[in-house]
Design a protein around this motif. Structure first.
Motif, mmCIF file in Angstrom:
data_model
loop_
_atom_site.group_PDB
_atom_site.id
_atom_site.type_symbol
_atom_site.label_atom_id
_atom_site.label_comp_id
_atom_site.label_asym_id
_atom_site.label_seq_id
_atom_site.Cartn_x
_atom_site.Cartn_y
_atom_site.Cartn_z
ATOM 1 N N GLN A 21 3.826 -14.642 35.627
ATOM 2 C CA GLN A 21 5.139 -14.128 35.233
ATOM 3 C C GLN A 21 5.372 -14.203 33.733
ATOM 4 O O GLN A 21 6.503 -14.108 33.272
ATOM 5 C CB GLN A 21 6.235 -14.927 35.949
ATOM 6 N N ASN B 155 4.801 -16.909 31.878
ATOM 7 C CA ASN B 155 5.210 -18.262 31.484
ATOM 8 C C ASN B 155 4.099 -19.060 30.808
ATOM 9 O O ASN B 155 4.351 -20.118 30.246
ATOM 10 C CB ASN B 155 5.685 -19.052 32.713
ATOM 11 N N SER C 274 4.531 -21.117 41.595
ATOM 12 C CA SER C 274 5.751 -20.303 41.512
ATOM 13 C C SER C 274 6.045 -19.831 40.089
ATOM 14 O O SER C 274 6.882 -18.955 39.887
ATOM 15 C CB SER C 274 6.946 -21.073 42.065
ATOM 16 N N TYR C 275 5.350 -20.378 39.096
ATOM 17 C CA TYR C 275 5.551 -19.985 37.701
ATOM 18 C C TYR C 275 4.415 -19.124 37.142
ATOM 19 O O TYR C 275 4.516 -18.613 36.039
ATOM 20 C CB TYR C 275 5.713 -21.228 36.810
ATOM 21 N N THR C 276 3.322 -18.977 37.894
ATOM 22 C CA THR C 276 2.171 -18.233 37.378
ATOM 23 C C THR C 276 2.362 -16.727 37.514
ATOM 24 O O THR C 276 3.129 -16.253 38.348
ATOM 25 C CB THR C 276 0.872 -18.647 38.111
#
Length: 161
Positions: free
Chosen positions: A94, A96, A90-92
Motif C-alpha cells: 500500500q 507504506n 495489513s500494511y504491505t
C-alpha cells in the motif's frame, strides 16, 4: 506512519507476528515453527514498530538478520550492521514501505551513527528490492538458500533520508 515508537519486542507482539499470514509469493515469510520463532524473537535483538496500539512491523539486527546459508558461505565477513525487517501484512503493498523503512533507518542512525548497513532479501521480493535500491542500497552478492535465492545489499553509511 508518523509518531511510531520502537521498543524491544514483547511476548504479546511476538505472538501477533507469529500469526501474520502473507499471500503468495510472500507466504515464504509465514512462520512455520511457532515455538522456534517465539524463542528467536525473545532471546535475540528484535524490535517492535508501533503506531499507537497498532503493531506496524518488526525488525532485527545482528546475526538474526543474516541467512544461515549466507553465513556458511562467508557472505557476512565484512563489518556492517545487519538488519532484517517485517511489516504487518495489513500494511504491505500500500505504499507504506518507504515510511516504515525510514523509521527503522532513523533508529539505526541513532544507535550506530557511523556504521554501514547490510540486509539480505529474497530475490523474488521485487517490492523490497526496489525500496532498498531507491534508498541507496547496492547489491553486493547473491547466494542460494534452502527455500529461495537471496541478494545481499549494503549501504556504506546509514542514511537519514
Amino acid at each position: 506512519m508518523k509518531d511510531c515508537v520502537i521498543a524491544d519486542i514483547t511476548p504479546e507482539d511476538a505472538v501477533r507476528v507469529i500469526q501474520w499470514k502473507y499471500e503468495s509469493p510472500y507466504d515464504f515469510y509465514n512462520i512455520k515453527s511457532q515455538a522456534e520463532a517465539m524463542q528467536e524473537f525473545l532471546i535475540n535483538a528484535y524490535y517492535s514498530v508501533r503506531h499507537g496500539d497498532q503493531l506496524i512491523g518488526i525488525f532485527c539486527i545482528g546475526p538474526s538478520a543474516q541467512v544461515p546459508e549466507g553465513r556458511a558461505a562467508g557472505i557476512y565477513r565484512e563489518s556492517y550492521v545487519d538488519v532484517g525487517i517485517g511489516m504487518a501484512p495489513s500494511y504491505t503493498g500500500q505504499g507504506n514501505g518507504k515510511d516504515f523503512f525510514r523509521i527503522i533507518v532513523s533508529y539505526l542512525k541513532k544507535q550506530f551513527p557511523d556504521a554501514g548497513v547490510r540486509l539480505s532479501v529474497a530475490t523474488f521480493n521485487t517490492r523490497a528490492i526496489r525500496l532498498y535500491e531507491n534508498t541507496g542500497f547496492k547489491s553486493v552478492a547473491t547466494f542460494p538458500a534452502k527455500d529461495a535465492d537471496f541478494i545481499v545489499m549494503t549501504h556504506p553509511t546509514i542514511m537519514t533520508t
